[in-house]
Design a protein around this motif. Sequence first.
Motif, PDB file in Angstrom:
ATOM      1  N   ASP A 234       0.831  -1.191   0.000  1.00 32.04           N
ATOM      2  CA  ASP A 234       0.000   0.000   0.000  1.00 32.04           C
ATOM      3  C   ASP A 234       0.877   1.257   0.000  1.00 32.04           C
ATOM      4  O   ASP A 234       1.979   1.236  -0.550  1.00 32.04           O
ATOM      5  N   ASP A 235       0.412   2.331   0.612  1.00 36.81           N
ATOM      6  CA  ASP A 235       1.071   3.630   0.476  1.00 36.81           C
ATOM      7  C   ASP A 235       1.964   3.987   1.655  1.00 36.81           C
ATOM      8  O   ASP A 235       2.478   5.104   1.719  1.00 36.81           O
ATOM      9  N   TYR A 236       2.178   3.065   2.576  1.00 36.09           N
ATOM     10  CA  TYR A 236       2.964   3.388   3.771  1.00 36.09           C
ATOM     11  C   TYR A 236       4.407   2.926   3.604  1.00 36.09           C
ATOM     12  O   TYR A 236       4.696   1.728   3.622  1.00 36.09           O
ATOM     13  N   PHE A 237       5.312   3.882   3.493  1.00 35.88           N
ATOM     14  CA  PHE A 237       6.741   3.594   3.472  1.00 35.88           C
ATOM     15  C   PHE A 237       7.337   4.327   4.683  1.00 35.88           C
ATOM     16  O   PHE A 237       7.176   3.859   5.802  1.00 35.88           O
ATOM     17  N   TYR A 238       7.991   5.442   4.511  1.00 40.84           N
ATOM     18  CA  TYR A 238       8.165   6.322   5.656  1.00 40.84           C
ATOM     19  C   TYR A 238       6.764   6.818   6.028  1.00 40.84           C
ATOM     20  O   TYR A 238       5.908   7.005   5.150  1.00 40.84           O
ATOM     21  N   PRO A 239       6.504   7.031   7.312  1.00 41.78           N
ATOM     22  CA  PRO A 239       5.122   7.356   7.708  1.00 41.78           C
ATOM     23  C   PRO A 239       4.665   8.715   7.226  1.00 41.78           C
ATOM     24  O   PRO A 239       5.480   9.617   6.971  1.00 41.78           O
ATOM     25  N   TYR A 240       3.358   8.862   7.113  1.00 43.64           N
ATOM     26  CA  TYR A 240       2.785  10.165   6.793  1.00 43.64           C
ATOM     27  C   TYR A 240       3.230  11.177   7.839  1.00 43.64           C
ATOM     28  O   TYR A 240       3.308  10.864   9.034  1.00 43.64           O
ATOM     29  N   PRO A 241       3.527  12.404   7.411  1.00 42.33           N
ATOM     30  CA  PRO A 241       4.063  13.392   8.364  1.00 42.33           C
ATOM     31  C   PRO A 241       3.056  13.772   9.443  1.00 42.33           C
ATOM     32  O   PRO A 241       1.855  13.882   9.186  1.00 42.33           O
ATOM     33  N   VAL A 242       3.590  13.958  10.645  1.00 44.51           N
ATOM     34  CA  VAL A 242       2.800  14.398  11.794  1.00 44.51           C
ATOM     35  C   VAL A 242       3.326  15.765  12.206  1.00 44.51           C
ATOM     36  O   VAL A 242       4.535  15.938  12.436  1.00 44.51           O
ATOM     37  N   ALA A 243       2.450  16.739  12.283  1.00 42.64           N
ATOM     38  CA  ALA A 243       2.866  18.111  12.591  1.00 42.64           C
ATOM     39  C   ALA A 243       3.600  18.173  13.923  1.00 42.64           C
ATOM     40  O   ALA A 243       3.163  17.597  14.923  1.00 42.64           O
ATOM     41  N   GLY A 244       4.739  18.855  13.913  1.00 43.18           N
ATOM     42  CA  GLY A 244       5.496  19.072  15.139  1.00 43.18           C
ATOM     43  C   GLY A 244       6.386  17.927  15.554  1.00 43.18           C
ATOM     44  O   GLY A 244       7.030  17.996  16.608  1.00 43.18           O
TER      45      GLY A 244
END
Length: 450
Positions: A234-244
Amino acid sequence: MRPIGRRGFVTTATGAAFAVVGSGAPGAAAEHRGARGRDPDPAPAAEPGADPAAEPAPEPAAEAAADSFRFRGMWVATIANRDWPSRAGLTAGAQKAELLAHLDKAVERRLNAVVLQVRPAADALWPSPYEPWAQCLTGTQGRDPGWDPLGTAVAEAHARGLELHAWFNPYRVANHTDPARLAASHPARLHPEWTVPYGGKLYYDPGLPEVRRFVQDAMLDAVRRYDLDAVHWDDYFYPYPVAGEDFADDDTYARHGADFPDRADWRRHNTDLLVSEMSARIKELKPGVAFGVSPFGVWRNRADDPAGSDTRGGVATYDDLYADTRKWVGEGWIDHVVPQLYWHIGHSATDYVTLLDWWNATVEGTGVGLYVGEALYKAGDPDQPEAWQDPRELSRHLALAVERPGVGGHCYFAAQEVTRDRVGALAAVVADHYPVRARGPRAAGPGSAS
Protein backbone atom coordinates in the motif's frame (compact mmCIF):
# COMPACT_ATOMS: atom_id res chain seq x y z
CA MET A 1 21.86 -5.61 -3.17
CA ARG A 2 21.76 -2.51 -5.32
CA PRO A 3 18.76 -1.30 -7.33
CA ILE A 4 18.22 -3.37 -10.43
CA GLY A 5 18.36 -2.02 -13.94
CA ARG A 6 15.51 -0.86 -16.11
CA ARG A 7 13.01 -3.69 -16.62
CA GLY A 8 15.82 -6.21 -16.78
CA PHE A 9 13.68 -8.84 -15.09
CA VAL A 10 10.59 -8.67 -17.33
CA THR A 11 11.53 -11.62 -19.47
CA THR A 12 8.99 -14.28 -18.53
CA ALA A 13 5.71 -15.02 -20.26
CA THR A 14 4.00 -13.28 -17.40
CA GLY A 15 6.13 -10.21 -17.86
CA ALA A 16 5.32 -10.21 -21.53
CA ALA A 17 1.65 -10.18 -20.69
CA PHE A 18 2.14 -7.09 -18.60
CA ALA A 19 4.15 -5.40 -21.32
CA VAL A 20 1.32 -5.86 -23.78
CA VAL A 21 -1.27 -4.65 -21.33
CA GLY A 22 0.62 -1.71 -19.93
CA SER A 23 1.59 -0.26 -23.26
CA GLY A 24 -1.92 0.73 -24.20
CA ALA A 25 -3.87 -2.48 -24.66
CA PRO A 26 -6.87 -3.16 -22.43
CA GLY A 27 -5.97 -4.58 -19.06
CA ALA A 28 -2.85 -4.18 -16.96
CA ALA A 29 -1.46 -4.06 -13.55
CA ALA A 30 -2.49 -6.33 -10.84
CA GLU A 31 -1.50 -9.67 -12.23
CA HIS A 32 -2.10 -12.70 -14.17
CA ARG A 33 -3.49 -16.11 -13.57
CA GLY A 34 -2.04 -18.97 -15.55
CA ALA A 35 -3.78 -22.24 -16.30
CA ARG A 36 -4.09 -23.98 -12.92
CA GLY A 37 -6.62 -26.68 -13.72
CA ARG A 38 -9.75 -24.58 -13.31
CA ASP A 39 -11.94 -22.46 -15.52
CA PRO A 40 -10.35 -19.00 -15.55
CA ASP A 41 -13.51 -17.41 -16.93
CA PRO A 42 -16.48 -18.87 -15.08
CA ALA A 43 -20.04 -18.13 -16.05
CA PRO A 44 -21.25 -14.60 -15.33
CA ALA A 45 -22.62 -14.06 -11.86
CA ALA A 46 -26.31 -13.32 -11.64
CA GLU A 47 -27.50 -10.09 -10.08
CA PRO A 48 -29.01 -10.51 -6.61
CA GLY A 49 -32.44 -12.06 -6.85
CA ALA A 50 -32.09 -12.95 -10.53
CA ASP A 51 -32.57 -16.39 -12.02
CA PRO A 52 -29.14 -17.41 -13.37
CA ALA A 53 -30.76 -19.64 -15.95
CA ALA A 54 -32.67 -16.68 -17.32
CA GLU A 55 -29.58 -14.53 -17.90
CA PRO A 56 -28.87 -14.37 -21.64
CA ALA A 57 -25.52 -15.30 -23.08
CA PRO A 58 -23.32 -12.23 -23.53
CA GLU A 59 -23.12 -10.66 -26.94
CA PRO A 60 -19.64 -10.18 -28.46
CA ALA A 61 -19.86 -6.45 -27.71
CA ALA A 62 -20.48 -7.24 -24.04
CA GLU A 63 -17.45 -9.52 -24.00
CA ALA A 64 -15.35 -6.72 -25.48
CA ALA A 65 -16.65 -4.24 -22.93
CA ALA A 66 -15.83 -6.60 -20.09
CA ASP A 67 -12.36 -7.17 -21.48
CA SER A 68 -11.63 -3.43 -21.48
CA PHE A 69 -11.33 -3.53 -17.68
CA ARG A 70 -9.46 -6.74 -17.19
CA PHE A 71 -8.68 -6.09 -13.53
CA ARG A 72 -11.57 -5.61 -11.10
CA GLY A 73 -10.27 -5.75 -7.58
CA MET A 74 -11.51 -5.42 -4.02
CA TRP A 75 -9.33 -4.61 -1.02
CA VAL A 76 -9.99 -6.59 2.17
CA ALA A 77 -8.40 -4.75 5.11
CA THR A 78 -7.65 -6.69 8.30
CA ILE A 79 -5.90 -3.94 10.31
CA ALA A 80 -8.05 -3.20 13.38
CA ASN A 81 -10.64 -5.61 11.90
CA ARG A 82 -11.64 -3.00 9.33
CA ASP A 83 -13.22 -5.45 6.86
CA TRP A 84 -12.39 -8.91 8.12
CA PRO A 85 -12.66 -10.67 10.50
CA SER A 86 -15.57 -8.56 11.70
CA ARG A 87 -14.11 -8.76 15.20
CA ALA A 88 -11.20 -10.47 16.87
CA GLY A 89 -11.84 -13.72 18.70
CA LEU A 90 -14.33 -15.36 16.37
CA THR A 91 -14.04 -19.11 16.03
CA ALA A 92 -12.05 -20.49 13.13
CA GLY A 93 -15.30 -21.60 11.50
CA ALA A 94 -16.87 -18.16 11.84
CA GLN A 95 -13.78 -16.44 10.46
CA LYS A 96 -13.71 -18.74 7.46
CA ALA A 97 -17.43 -18.26 6.82
CA GLU A 98 -16.98 -14.49 6.79
CA LEU A 99 -14.01 -14.77 4.44
CA LEU A 100 -15.93 -16.95 2.00
CA ALA A 101 -18.83 -14.52 2.10
CA HIS A 102 -16.48 -11.73 0.97
CA LEU A 103 -15.20 -13.91 -1.88
CA ASP A 104 -18.73 -14.81 -2.92
CA LYS A 105 -19.72 -11.14 -2.90
CA ALA A 106 -16.77 -10.34 -5.16
CA VAL A 107 -18.02 -12.93 -7.63
CA GLU A 108 -21.58 -11.58 -7.38
CA ARG A 109 -20.30 -8.09 -8.20
CA ARG A 110 -18.42 -9.49 -11.23
CA LEU A 111 -15.03 -8.68 -9.76
CA ASN A 112 -12.05 -10.91 -10.46
CA ALA A 113 -9.43 -10.14 -7.82
CA VAL A 114 -9.23 -9.86 -4.05
CA VAL A 115 -6.41 -7.90 -2.40
CA LEU A 116 -6.21 -9.41 1.08
CA GLN A 117 -4.17 -7.73 3.82
CA VAL A 118 -2.07 -10.56 5.24
CA ARG A 119 0.65 -8.65 7.14
CA PRO A 120 -1.20 -5.74 8.73
CA ALA A 121 1.26 -4.79 11.50
CA ALA A 122 4.44 -6.86 11.31
CA ASP A 123 2.33 -9.93 12.11
CA ALA A 124 0.96 -12.63 9.86
CA LEU A 125 -2.19 -14.32 8.64
CA TRP A 126 -0.26 -17.52 7.95
CA PRO A 127 2.05 -19.67 10.12
CA SER A 128 5.13 -17.53 9.60
CA PRO A 129 8.52 -18.48 11.05
CA TYR A 130 9.43 -14.79 11.06
CA GLU A 131 6.52 -13.03 12.77
CA PRO A 132 3.67 -13.84 15.18
CA TRP A 133 0.09 -14.60 14.29
CA ALA A 134 -1.88 -11.41 13.63
CA GLN A 135 -3.78 -9.86 16.51
CA CYS A 136 -6.84 -9.25 14.33
CA LEU A 137 -7.59 -12.99 14.34
CA THR A 138 -7.80 -13.95 18.01
CA GLY A 139 -7.37 -10.63 19.78
CA THR A 140 -3.99 -11.77 21.11
CA GLN A 141 -0.96 -11.35 18.89
CA GLY A 142 0.89 -14.63 18.54
CA ARG A 143 -2.07 -16.90 19.38
CA ASP A 144 -2.69 -19.66 16.82
CA PRO A 145 -6.16 -19.16 15.29
CA GLY A 146 -6.49 -22.87 14.55
CA TRP A 147 -6.47 -22.57 10.77
CA ASP A 148 -4.45 -21.07 7.91
CA PRO A 149 -6.32 -17.95 6.70
CA LEU A 150 -3.97 -17.15 3.79
CA GLY A 151 -3.81 -20.73 2.55
CA THR A 152 -7.59 -20.97 2.69
CA ALA A 153 -8.01 -17.60 0.97
CA VAL A 154 -5.76 -18.62 -1.92
CA ALA A 155 -7.51 -21.95 -2.49
CA GLU A 156 -11.03 -20.58 -2.16
CA ALA A 157 -10.36 -17.51 -4.31
CA HIS A 158 -8.91 -19.62 -7.09
CA ALA A 159 -11.83 -22.05 -6.88
CA ARG A 160 -14.07 -19.07 -7.65
CA GLY A 161 -11.98 -17.78 -10.54
CA LEU A 162 -10.60 -14.91 -8.44
CA GLU A 163 -7.00 -13.79 -8.29
CA LEU A 164 -5.54 -13.50 -4.80
CA HIS A 165 -3.14 -10.63 -4.17
CA ALA A 166 -1.37 -10.75 -0.83
CA TRP A 167 -1.25 -7.26 0.67
CA PHE A 168 1.70 -6.53 2.96
CA ASN A 169 2.64 -3.42 4.90
CA PRO A 170 6.46 -3.30 5.01
CA TYR A 171 7.29 -1.11 8.00
CA ARG A 172 4.30 -0.63 10.32
CA VAL A 173 4.84 -2.44 13.63
CA ALA A 174 1.93 -1.28 15.78
CA ASN A 175 -0.74 1.38 16.15
CA HIS A 176 0.79 2.21 19.54
CA THR A 177 4.34 2.77 20.82
CA ASP A 178 4.55 0.24 23.69
CA PRO A 179 6.77 -2.75 22.78
CA ALA A 180 5.52 -4.56 25.88
CA ARG A 181 2.12 -4.93 24.19
CA LEU A 182 3.67 -6.94 21.36
CA ALA A 183 3.96 -10.72 21.42
CA ALA A 184 7.00 -11.84 23.42
CA SER A 185 8.53 -13.36 20.28
CA HIS A 186 7.92 -10.27 18.14
CA PRO A 187 11.08 -9.19 16.28
CA ALA A 188 10.46 -5.60 17.36
CA ARG A 189 10.77 -6.71 21.01
CA LEU A 190 13.86 -8.76 20.28
CA HIS A 191 15.40 -5.88 18.30
CA PRO A 192 14.14 -2.62 19.82
CA GLU A 193 16.96 -0.83 17.98
CA TRP A 194 15.08 -1.55 14.75
CA THR A 195 12.10 0.60 15.75
CA VAL A 196 11.14 4.26 15.79
CA PRO A 197 8.10 5.62 17.66
CA TYR A 198 6.36 8.34 15.68
CA GLY A 199 2.96 9.95 15.82
CA GLY A 200 1.73 7.55 18.48
CA LYS A 201 2.67 4.49 16.43
CA LEU A 202 5.67 2.19 16.14
CA TYR A 203 7.58 1.65 12.88
CA TYR A 204 10.59 -0.26 11.67
CA ASP A 205 13.42 2.07 10.64
CA PRO A 206 13.61 1.99 6.80
CA GLY A 207 17.22 3.21 6.87
CA LEU A 208 18.61 0.03 8.46
CA PRO A 209 19.82 -2.57 5.92
CA GLU A 210 19.07 -5.38 8.36
CA VAL A 211 15.47 -4.17 8.68
CA ARG A 212 15.07 -3.97 4.93
CA ARG A 213 16.35 -7.53 4.53
CA PHE A 214 14.20 -8.86 7.36
CA VAL A 215 10.90 -7.43 6.13
CA GLN A 216 11.62 -8.78 2.65
CA ASP A 217 12.35 -12.24 4.08
CA ALA A 218 9.13 -12.15 6.10
CA MET A 219 7.01 -11.27 3.08
CA LEU A 220 8.77 -13.67 0.73
CA ASP A 221 7.95 -16.54 3.07
CA ALA A 222 4.33 -16.20 1.94
CA VAL A 223 5.39 -16.03 -1.71
CA ARG A 224 7.39 -19.22 -1.27
CA ARG A 225 4.59 -21.12 0.49
CA TYR A 226 1.49 -20.14 -1.45
CA ASP A 227 0.19 -19.92 -5.00
CA LEU A 228 -0.15 -16.14 -4.90
CA ASP A 229 -1.01 -14.10 -7.96
CA ALA A 230 0.71 -10.96 -6.74
CA VAL A 231 2.49 -9.20 -3.93
CA HIS A 232 0.73 -5.92 -3.10
CA TRP A 233 2.04 -2.97 -1.07
CA ASP A 234 0.00 0.00 0.00
CA ASP A 235 1.07 3.63 0.48
CA TYR A 236 2.96 3.39 3.77
CA PHE A 237 6.74 3.59 3.47
CA TYR A 238 8.16 6.32 5.66
CA PRO A 239 5.12 7.36 7.71
CA TYR A 240 2.78 10.17 6.79
CA PRO A 241 4.06 13.39 8.36
CA VAL A 242 2.80 14.40 11.79
CA ALA A 243 2.87 18.11 12.59
CA GLY A 244 5.50 19.07 15.14
CA GLU A 245 7.30 15.71 15.09
CA ASP A 246 10.48 14.54 13.40
CA PHE A 247 11.07 10.92 12.45
CA ALA A 248 14.00 10.05 14.73
CA ASP A 249 16.51 8.49 12.35
CA ASP A 250 19.50 10.74 13.17
CA ASP A 251 21.72 7.84 14.27
CA THR A 252 20.77 5.73 11.25
CA TYR A 253 21.49 8.63 8.91
CA ALA A 254 24.87 9.19 10.58
CA ARG A 255 25.81 5.53 10.08
CA HIS A 256 24.39 4.87 6.63
CA GLY A 257 23.79 8.20 4.90
CA ALA A 258 27.33 9.49 4.36
CA ASP A 259 26.90 9.51 0.58
CA PHE A 260 23.77 11.68 0.81
CA PRO A 261 24.16 15.26 2.07
CA ASP A 262 20.38 15.59 1.71
CA ARG A 263 18.49 13.39 4.17
CA ALA A 264 15.39 13.35 1.96
CA ASP A 265 17.40 11.91 -0.93
CA TRP A 266 18.85 9.28 1.39
CA ARG A 267 15.39 8.29 2.59
CA ARG A 268 14.14 7.99 -0.98
CA HIS A 269 17.18 5.86 -1.78
CA ASN A 270 16.27 3.54 1.09
CA THR A 271 12.77 3.13 -0.28
CA ASP A 272 14.14 2.60 -3.80
CA LEU A 273 16.30 -0.21 -2.43
CA LEU A 274 13.34 -1.84 -0.70
CA VAL A 275 11.33 -1.83 -3.93
CA SER A 276 14.05 -2.83 -6.40
CA GLU A 277 15.44 -5.57 -4.16
CA MET A 278 12.01 -7.02 -3.47
CA SER A 279 11.21 -6.94 -7.17
CA ALA A 280 14.34 -8.87 -8.05
CA ARG A 281 13.82 -11.40 -5.27
CA ILE A 282 10.21 -12.10 -6.27
CA LYS A 283 11.23 -12.67 -9.88
CA GLU A 284 14.06 -14.97 -8.79
CA LEU A 285 11.82 -16.98 -6.47
CA LYS A 286 8.61 -17.13 -8.54
CA PRO A 287 8.74 -15.31 -11.87
CA GLY A 288 4.98 -15.70 -12.35
CA VAL A 289 4.09 -13.65 -9.26
CA ALA A 290 3.42 -9.99 -10.01
CA PHE A 291 4.51 -7.08 -7.84
CA GLY A 292 2.26 -4.07 -7.44
CA VAL A 293 2.19 -0.93 -5.32
CA SER A 294 -0.81 1.24 -4.43
CA PRO A 295 0.55 4.71 -3.67
CA PHE A 296 -1.17 7.87 -2.54
CA GLY A 297 -2.49 9.46 -5.73
CA VAL A 298 -0.18 12.52 -5.89
CA TRP A 299 3.45 11.88 -6.78
CA ARG A 300 4.42 15.58 -6.76
CA ASN A 301 2.53 18.78 -7.38
CA ARG A 302 3.51 20.73 -10.49
CA ALA A 303 4.39 23.75 -8.33
CA ASP A 304 7.25 21.66 -6.90
CA ASP A 305 8.23 19.79 -10.05
CA PRO A 306 7.29 20.45 -13.71
CA ALA A 307 6.88 16.68 -14.14
CA GLY A 308 4.23 16.57 -11.40
CA SER A 309 0.47 16.73 -11.70
CA ASP A 310 -1.43 20.01 -11.92
CA THR A 311 -2.70 19.55 -8.38
CA ARG A 312 -2.34 21.12 -4.96
CA GLY A 313 -2.25 18.02 -2.83
CA GLY A 314 -1.35 18.52 0.82
CA VAL A 315 0.77 15.36 0.69
CA ALA A 316 3.02 14.07 -2.07
CA THR A 317 4.60 10.63 -2.04
CA TYR A 318 7.98 11.92 -3.25
CA ASP A 319 8.29 14.71 -0.70
CA ASP A 320 6.46 13.35 2.33
CA LEU A 321 6.62 9.54 2.19
CA TYR A 322 10.03 9.42 0.44
CA ALA A 323 8.55 7.13 -2.20
CA ASP A 324 9.51 7.99 -5.80
CA THR A 325 6.65 6.04 -7.35
CA ARG A 326 7.14 7.61 -10.77
CA LYS A 327 10.71 6.32 -10.82
CA TRP A 328 9.57 2.80 -9.95
CA VAL A 329 7.26 2.82 -12.96
CA GLY A 330 9.94 4.17 -15.26
CA GLU A 331 12.52 1.64 -14.07
CA GLY A 332 10.08 -1.25 -14.36
CA TRP A 333 10.64 -2.34 -10.77
CA ILE A 334 6.91 -2.98 -10.38
CA ASP A 335 4.54 -4.84 -12.68
CA HIS A 336 1.57 -2.62 -11.97
CA VAL A 337 0.65 0.50 -10.06
CA VAL A 338 -2.69 1.11 -8.31
CA PRO A 339 -2.75 4.81 -7.41
CA GLN A 340 -5.34 5.76 -4.83
CA LEU A 341 -7.35 8.37 -6.74
CA TYR A 342 -9.77 8.94 -3.89
CA TRP A 343 -11.19 12.26 -5.10
CA HIS A 344 -14.23 13.19 -7.13
CA ILE A 345 -14.38 14.69 -10.60
CA GLY A 346 -13.87 18.43 -10.27
CA HIS A 347 -12.19 18.42 -6.85
CA SER A 348 -10.59 21.85 -6.51
CA ALA A 349 -7.14 20.72 -5.38
CA THR A 350 -6.86 17.13 -6.59
CA ASP A 351 -9.23 16.63 -9.50
CA TYR A 352 -9.85 12.99 -10.42
CA VAL A 353 -9.55 13.65 -14.17
CA THR A 354 -6.28 15.55 -13.79
CA LEU A 355 -4.73 12.71 -11.82
CA LEU A 356 -6.14 10.03 -14.12
CA ASP A 357 -4.50 11.76 -17.09
CA TRP A 358 -1.21 12.13 -15.22
CA TRP A 359 -1.01 8.46 -14.32
CA ASN A 360 -2.13 7.39 -17.81
CA ALA A 361 0.75 9.41 -19.27
CA THR A 362 3.17 8.10 -16.63
CA VAL A 363 2.72 4.43 -17.54
CA GLU A 364 2.71 5.05 -21.30
CA GLY A 365 5.42 3.01 -23.00
CA THR A 366 6.73 1.51 -19.75
CA GLY A 367 5.09 -1.92 -19.82
CA VAL A 368 3.78 -1.26 -16.31
CA GLY A 369 0.06 -1.80 -15.82
CA LEU A 370 -2.26 0.86 -14.39
CA TYR A 371 -5.23 0.01 -12.19
CA VAL A 372 -7.04 2.86 -10.49
CA GLY A 373 -7.84 2.75 -6.78
CA GLU A 374 -11.41 3.93 -6.26
CA ALA A 375 -12.96 5.37 -3.08
CA LEU A 376 -16.11 3.28 -2.90
CA TYR A 377 -16.14 4.00 0.84
CA LYS A 378 -16.95 7.66 0.13
CA ALA A 379 -20.05 6.92 -1.98
CA GLY A 380 -23.11 7.98 -0.02
CA ASP A 381 -21.15 9.04 3.05
CA PRO A 382 -23.02 12.09 4.37
CA ASP A 383 -19.72 13.60 5.54
CA GLN A 384 -18.35 13.64 1.99
CA PRO A 385 -18.87 16.39 -0.65
CA GLU A 386 -22.02 16.51 -2.74
CA ALA A 387 -20.40 14.67 -5.66
CA TRP A 388 -20.18 11.52 -3.54
CA GLN A 389 -23.91 11.59 -2.81
CA ASP A 390 -24.52 10.85 -6.50
CA PRO A 391 -24.55 7.06 -6.98
CA ARG A 392 -23.19 7.47 -10.52
CA GLU A 393 -19.97 9.28 -9.57
CA LEU A 394 -17.92 6.09 -9.69
CA SER A 395 -19.51 4.94 -12.94
CA ARG A 396 -18.40 8.23 -14.51
CA HIS A 397 -14.86 7.46 -13.34
CA LEU A 398 -14.89 4.25 -15.35
CA ALA A 399 -16.39 6.00 -18.37
CA LEU A 400 -13.43 8.39 -18.32
CA ALA A 401 -10.99 5.52 -17.96
CA VAL A 402 -12.28 3.83 -21.10
CA GLU A 403 -10.85 6.77 -23.04
CA ARG A 404 -7.39 6.37 -21.44
CA PRO A 405 -5.63 3.40 -23.05
CA GLY A 406 -3.22 2.87 -20.17
CA VAL A 407 -5.98 2.10 -17.67
CA GLY A 408 -6.54 -1.63 -17.39
CA GLY A 409 -8.90 -1.78 -14.45
CA HIS A 410 -9.94 -0.57 -11.02
CA CYS A 411 -9.75 -1.62 -7.39
CA TYR A 412 -12.40 -0.71 -4.81
CA PHE A 413 -11.86 0.22 -1.19
CA ALA A 414 -13.08 -1.81 0.48
CA ALA A 415 -14.82 -5.13 1.16
CA GLN A 416 -17.47 -3.96 3.60
CA GLU A 417 -18.55 -1.28 1.11
CA VAL A 418 -18.61 -3.81 -1.72
CA THR A 419 -21.12 -5.76 0.34
CA ARG A 420 -23.12 -2.82 1.67
CA ASP A 421 -23.01 -0.60 -1.45
CA ARG A 422 -24.72 2.17 0.51
CA VAL A 423 -26.24 4.12 -2.41
CA GLY A 424 -25.83 1.60 -5.21
CA ALA A 425 -22.63 3.15 -6.60
CA LEU A 426 -21.02 -0.22 -7.28
CA ALA A 427 -24.27 -1.59 -8.68
CA ALA A 428 -24.18 1.28 -11.19
CA VAL A 429 -20.59 0.40 -12.12
CA VAL A 430 -21.56 -3.23 -12.65
CA ALA A 431 -24.61 -2.32 -14.75
CA ASP A 432 -22.73 0.21 -16.87
CA HIS A 433 -19.31 -1.40 -17.26
CA TYR A 434 -19.26 -5.05 -16.17
CA PRO A 435 -21.78 -6.80 -18.43
CA VAL A 436 -20.15 -10.18 -17.75
CA ARG A 437 -17.39 -11.47 -15.57
CA ALA A 438 -13.94 -10.93 -17.05
CA ARG A 439 -10.78 -12.93 -16.67
CA GLY A 440 -7.98 -11.28 -14.76
CA PRO A 441 -4.74 -10.41 -16.54
CA ARG A 442 -3.03 -13.66 -15.59
CA ALA A 443 -5.89 -15.84 -16.79
CA ALA A 444 -5.87 -14.02 -20.09
CA GLY A 445 -2.34 -15.14 -20.88
CA PRO A 446 0.45 -13.42 -22.82
CA GLY A 447 -0.71 -11.26 -25.63
CA SER A 448 -4.41 -11.87 -25.08
CA ALA A 449 -5.11 -8.22 -24.41
CA SER A 450 -3.85 -7.09 -27.77
